[in-house]
Design a protein around this motif. Structure first.
Motif, PDB file in Angstrom:
ATOM      1  N   CYS A 248       0.727  -1.204   0.067  1.00 30.00           N
ATOM      2  CA  CYS A 248      -0.061   0.038  -0.028  1.00 30.00           C
ATOM      3  C   CYS A 248       0.883   1.073  -0.099  1.00 30.00           C
ATOM      4  CB  CYS A 248      -1.040  -0.063   1.135  1.00 30.00           C
ATOM      5  SG  CYS A 248      -2.231  -1.207   1.086  1.00 30.00           S
ATOM      6  N   LEU A 249       1.957   1.267   0.776  1.00 26.87           N
ATOM      7  CA  LEU A 249       2.692   2.257   0.666  1.00 26.87           C
ATOM      8  C   LEU A 249       3.672   2.508  -0.436  1.00 26.87           C
ATOM      9  CD1 LEU A 249       4.074   2.381   4.404  1.00 26.87           C
ATOM     10  CD2 LEU A 249       2.116   3.586   3.427  1.00 26.87           C
ATOM     11  N   ASP A 250       4.444   1.471  -0.698  1.00 24.60           N
ATOM     12  CA  ASP A 250       5.490   1.419  -1.787  1.00 24.60           C
ATOM     13  C   ASP A 250       4.886   1.460  -3.341  1.00 24.60           C
ATOM     14  OD1 ASP A 250       7.164   1.168   0.434  1.00 24.60           O
ATOM     15  OD2 ASP A 250       7.483  -0.952   0.254  1.00 24.60           O
ATOM     16  N   PRO A 302       7.273  23.089 -22.162  1.00 25.01           N
ATOM     17  CA  PRO A 302       8.444  22.498 -23.202  1.00 25.01           C
ATOM     18  C   PRO A 302       9.544  23.343 -22.951  1.00 25.01           C
ATOM     19  CG  PRO A 302       6.299  23.107 -24.094  1.00 25.01           C
ATOM     20  CD  PRO A 302       6.118  23.774 -22.913  1.00 25.01           C
ATOM     21  N   ALA A 303      10.817  22.385 -23.191  1.00 24.83           N
ATOM     22  CA  ALA A 303      12.107  23.112 -22.959  1.00 24.83           C
ATOM     23  C   ALA A 303      12.585  24.408 -23.656  1.00 24.83           C
ATOM     24  CB  ALA A 303      13.002  21.921 -23.126  1.00 24.83           C
ATOM     25  N   THR A 304      12.545  25.487 -23.121  1.00 26.66           N
ATOM     26  CA  THR A 304      12.913  26.568 -23.746  1.00 26.66           C
ATOM     27  C   THR A 304      14.392  27.221 -23.621  1.00 26.66           C
ATOM     28  OG1 THR A 304      11.829  27.878 -22.302  1.00 26.66           O
ATOM     29  CG2 THR A 304      10.473  27.296 -24.355  1.00 26.66           C
ATOM     30  N   SER A 305      14.883  26.412 -22.574  1.00 28.41           N
ATOM     31  CA  SER A 305      15.987  26.913 -21.884  1.00 28.41           C
ATOM     32  C   SER A 305      17.353  26.140 -21.805  1.00 28.41           C
ATOM     33  CB  SER A 305      15.981  27.718 -20.482  1.00 28.41           C
ATOM     34  OG  SER A 305      15.399  26.553 -19.643  1.00 28.41           O
ATOM     35  N   GLY A 306      17.182  24.742 -22.807  1.00 29.37           N
ATOM     36  CA  GLY A 306      18.144  23.822 -22.799  1.00 29.37           C
ATOM     37  C   GLY A 306      17.754  22.897 -21.866  1.00 29.37           C
ATOM     38  N   ALA A 307      16.845  22.719 -21.024  1.00 26.11           N
ATOM     39  CA  ALA A 307      16.558  21.744 -20.271  1.00 26.11           C
ATOM     40  C   ALA A 307      14.914  21.157 -19.962  1.00 26.11           C
ATOM     41  CB  ALA A 307      17.164  22.080 -18.647  1.00 26.11           C
ATOM     42  N   GLU A 308      14.919  20.051 -19.534  1.00 30.94           N
ATOM     43  CA  GLU A 308      13.320  19.515 -19.451  1.00 30.94           C
ATOM     44  C   GLU A 308      13.513  18.915 -18.082  1.00 30.94           C
ATOM     45  OE1 GLU A 308      12.365  16.845 -22.515  1.00 30.94           O
ATOM     46  OE2 GLU A 308      13.796  15.496 -22.064  1.00 30.94           O
ATOM     47  N   TRP A 309      12.196  18.960 -17.483  1.00 33.95           N
ATOM     48  CA  TRP A 309      11.800  18.351 -16.064  1.00 33.95           C
ATOM     49  C   TRP A 309      11.335  17.117 -16.547  1.00 33.95           C
ATOM     50  CZ3 TRP A 309      13.888  20.217 -11.639  1.00 33.95           C
ATOM     51  CH2 TRP A 309      14.387  21.437 -11.639  1.00 33.95           C
ATOM     52  N   ASN A 310      11.595  16.029 -15.162  1.00 31.92           N
ATOM     53  CA  ASN A 310      11.007  14.759 -15.237  1.00 31.92           C
ATOM     54  C   ASN A 310      10.871  14.252 -13.966  1.00 31.92           C
ATOM     55  OD1 ASN A 310      11.403  13.753 -18.209  1.00 31.92           O
ATOM     56  ND2 ASN A 310      13.132  14.391 -17.614  1.00 31.92           N
ATOM     57  N   VAL A 311       9.904  13.402 -13.474  1.00 32.92           N
ATOM     58  CA  VAL A 311       9.714  13.053 -12.411  1.00 32.92           C
ATOM     59  C   VAL A 311      10.751  11.990 -12.107  1.00 32.92           C
ATOM     60  CG1 VAL A 311       8.021  11.691 -10.868  1.00 32.92           C
ATOM     61  CG2 VAL A 311       7.270  13.380 -12.335  1.00 32.92           C
ATOM     62  N   GLN A 312      11.687  12.075 -11.265  1.00 35.20           N
ATOM     63  CA  GLN A 312      12.697  11.342 -10.924  1.00 35.20           C
ATOM     64  C   GLN A 312      12.286   9.983 -10.157  1.00 35.20           C
ATOM     65  OE1 GLN A 312      16.611  12.747  -9.627  1.00 35.20           O
ATOM     66  NE2 GLN A 312      16.914  11.191  -8.166  1.00 35.20           N
ATOM     67  N   ASP A 313      11.553  10.216  -8.966  1.00 41.06           N
ATOM     68  CA  ASP A 313      10.957   9.113  -8.074  1.00 41.06           C
ATOM     69  C   ASP A 313       9.875   9.886  -7.137  1.00 41.06           C
ATOM     70  OD1 ASP A 313      12.060  10.703  -5.736  1.00 41.06           O
ATOM     71  OD2 ASP A 313      14.001  10.013  -6.288  1.00 41.06           O
ATOM     72  N   VAL A 314       9.017   8.898  -6.593  1.00 39.82           N
ATOM     73  CA  VAL A 314       8.050   9.447  -5.827  1.00 39.82           C
ATOM     74  C   VAL A 314       8.015   8.282  -4.602  1.00 39.82           C
ATOM     75  CG1 VAL A 314       6.223   8.336  -7.068  1.00 39.82           C
ATOM     76  CG2 VAL A 314       5.382  10.077  -5.442  1.00 39.82           C
ATOM     77  N   GLN A 315       7.632   8.879  -3.489  1.00 42.30           N
ATOM     78  CA  GLN A 315       7.466   8.048  -2.287  1.00 42.30           C
ATOM     79  C   GLN A 315       6.452   8.607  -1.513  1.00 42.30           C
ATOM     80  OE1 GLN A 315      10.795   9.573  -2.363  1.00 42.30           O
ATOM     81  NE2 GLN A 315      11.686   8.038  -3.636  1.00 42.30           N
ATOM     82  N   VAL A 316       5.880   7.535  -0.318  1.00 40.51           N
ATOM     83  CA  VAL A 316       4.987   8.081   0.624  1.00 40.51           C
ATOM     84  C   VAL A 316       6.323   8.089   1.791  1.00 40.51           C
ATOM     85  CG1 VAL A 316       3.542   7.296   2.512  1.00 40.51           C
ATOM     86  CG2 VAL A 316       3.009   6.819   0.089  1.00 40.51           C
ATOM     87  N   GLY A 317       5.990   9.302   2.376  1.00 45.93           N
ATOM     88  CA  GLY A 317       7.066   9.640   3.773  1.00 45.93           C
ATOM     89  C   GLY A 317       6.339   9.991   5.046  1.00 45.93           C
ATOM     90  N   MET A 318       7.200  10.578   5.978  1.00 45.43           N
ATOM     91  CA  MET A 318       6.786  10.515   7.282  1.00 45.43           C
ATOM     92  C   MET A 318       6.133   9.458   8.100  1.00 45.43           C
ATOM     93  SD  MET A 318       7.651  13.816   8.281  1.00 45.43           S
ATOM     94  CE  MET A 318       8.510  15.246   7.571  1.00 45.43           C
ATOM     95  N   THR A 319       6.747   8.404   7.745  1.00 48.10           N
ATOM     96  CA  THR A 319       5.971   7.123   8.542  1.00 48.10           C
ATOM     97  C   THR A 319       6.451   6.790   9.822  1.00 48.10           C
ATOM     98  OG1 THR A 319       7.474   5.679   7.120  1.00 48.10           O
ATOM     99  CG2 THR A 319       5.442   6.175   6.273  1.00 48.10           C
TER     100      THR A 319
END
Length: 472
Positions: A248-250, A302-319
């Motif tokens: 459920c968490l992971d 959309p990349a207009t300054s030579g870089a683009e963003w991506n989601v690297q990871d996501v987690q449930v925290g503060m457990t």
């Protein structure tokens, strides 16, 4: 600008970051009601200060008091020197945003539809729920701006589709989607954080992703994750086995009602915990109630300054638990993500004129299925009918109480006994007081609510028309 000052307040970042760590947490910090509030929120501040990776943007919900906010800020000022506590309603909206970088602009947008004053025991109307907005400059580039929207949608007091506040929560999802879309149209990155009180792929969830370009980061990484608790009809329909507490968490991002959270334990287990007898939860325990109500939505232009963003990871925290009280830090866990920026093949100038886009691209709207528009309009119609009935009942009650009050005052003239006169005056006063409250709610609040519903209906019909679902 910020409610907390710092030595480098307003200082422009010296370089653009390659990643941004984001955390969203419902703190459960209601004064006088939430147990161990002060101790828990102080520990939340310490955990944020020592978190790894180090957070750069944090959105908090149900952080109701200035005292708790300032204590969290004091603990995190070395990593999050810029912070804003947002004011709204009679008791405050409970929203706060903390940032590593300067908050250039901020505002509090209150939802037009947000609960009913008659439901004083629930409080959604009184706290003035809305969207905390912050414009943050995180780098040296002209477009290195991210607009953060932190919110807490109306609570679901019954299960959908029988929730009488479903129309309010749907309208709120529509409103925050508009705010995020407008930010994206300005060419900025967008973060939507908060306790949305909705299930994945529910009506409100689909609205947000249809009427703004943002995407649910958890489903980007885990597209097959649960769409509700294992006991919910929508999740049962998938025919999958009941997940374990660890899954459920992971895998499913369950931030609420997890068996790991002590505030969801039975009264007997909580009582044992207060007496020092802890309970160890086996990660392989099947968890039928855990679900995801907390979200991070993200959009990068959309990349207009030579870089683009991506989601690297996501987690449930503060457990983790409080070190001495041994209780969970909140009745929710946090949702956390790292957004990474990577260079693109080409590097156009920062002020280069963007390629012309189609109207649909500029609006950043993805039409919903035709039946969904019908579903929303039907929901609005039924709720409007309900409120009009409520309005008539309240105004009728007001008129009746006036007649009763006049009758009691007349009866006092003919009363020969003092105690009878007292009873008549008491009935007149109490009855008229309740009647006036009902009259105010029926005549003022419900009228205002119905007008807001008309605006919502107009916007939905307009969107449906643009999607080709209505004849011009």
């Amino acid at each position: 600008m910020a409610d907390v000052s710092s030595d480098n307040d307003g200082r422009v970042p010296s370089q653009s970051p390659s990643s941004i760590r984001v955390i969203s947490l419902n703190c459960w910090g209601l004064k006088f009601i939430s147990k161990y509030r002060k101790e828990r929120l102080a520990e939340i501040g310490r955990q944020l200060a020592n978190a790894s990776p180090t957070p750069e943007i944090v959105g908090l919900q149900e952080c109701w008091t200035q005292e708790d906010f300032r204590e969290i800020c004091a603990a995190t000022k070395h990593i999050l020197p810029h912070a804003k506590f947002y004011w709204s309603g009679f008791f405050g909206g409970g929203l706060a945003i903390l940032s590593k970088w300067p908050i250039e602009e901020s505002s509090m947008y209150r939802y037009p539809l947000n609960g009913r004053p008659a439901a004083f025991y629930r409080g959604d109307w009184y706290v003035g729920k809305g969207v905390a907005c912050a414009r943050i400059r995180y780098g040296v580039g002209k477009k290195d701006v991210i607009e953060v929207f932190c919110t807490h949608l109306h609570a679901p007091y019954e299960r959908e589709p029988n929730d009488s506040y479903l129309c309010h929560r749907t309208a709120q999802a529509w409103e925050i989607a508009k705010l995020m879309r407008h930010a994206a149209e300005r060419g900025h990155a967008v973060l939507g954080l908060g306790d949305f009180n909705m299930l994945p792929l529910s009506l409100a969830h689909r609205l947000i992703e249809a009427h703004s370009p943002v995407r649910d980061v958890w489903r980007i990484v885990n597209p097959l994750s649960a769409v509700g608790a294992a006991e919910d009809v929508v999740e049962k329909a998938r025919g999958l086995p009941t997940p374990t507490a660890a899954q459920c968490l992971d895998l499913h991002g369950a931030t609420c009602d997890s068996v790991f959270n002590t505030w969801r334990w039975s009264k007997a287990m909580q009582k044992d915990l207060r007496r020092g007898r802890d309970t160890t939860i086996d990660p392989e325990t099947l968890d039928v109630r855990a679900k995801r109500l907390d979200y991070i939505f993200f959009y990068a232009p959309p990349a207009t300054s030579g870089a683009e963003w991506n989601v690297q990871d996501v987690q449930v925290g503060m457990t983790m638990r409080h070190p001495t009280l041994r209780c969970s830090l909140s009745d929710h866990f946090s949702i956390e993500t790292t957004l990474s920026r990577s260079p693109t093949a080409t590097t156009p100038a920062d002020d280069q004129t963007p390629t012309p886009q189609t109207t649909e691209q500029n609006e950043m709207i993805h039409p919903l299925p035709q039946k969904t528009y019908t579903e929303i309009l039907t929901l609005i119609t039924h709720y409007t009918q309900r409120e009009n009935r409520q309005r008539r009942m309240r105004l009728t009650h007001f008129a009746i109480e006036i007649l009763i009050a006049i009758s009691c005052l007349i009866a006092v003239w003919f009363s020969t006994r003092n105690y009878v006169s007292f009873i008549l005056m008491l009935l007149s006063t109490l009855g008229l007081s309740v009647g006036v409250l009902d009259g105010l709610m029926g005549g003022l609040f419900v009228a205002s609510e119905v007008r807001a519903l008309k605006e919502f209906e107009f916007e939905v019909r307009s969107a449906w028309e643009r999607a080709g679902g209505l004849d011009g």
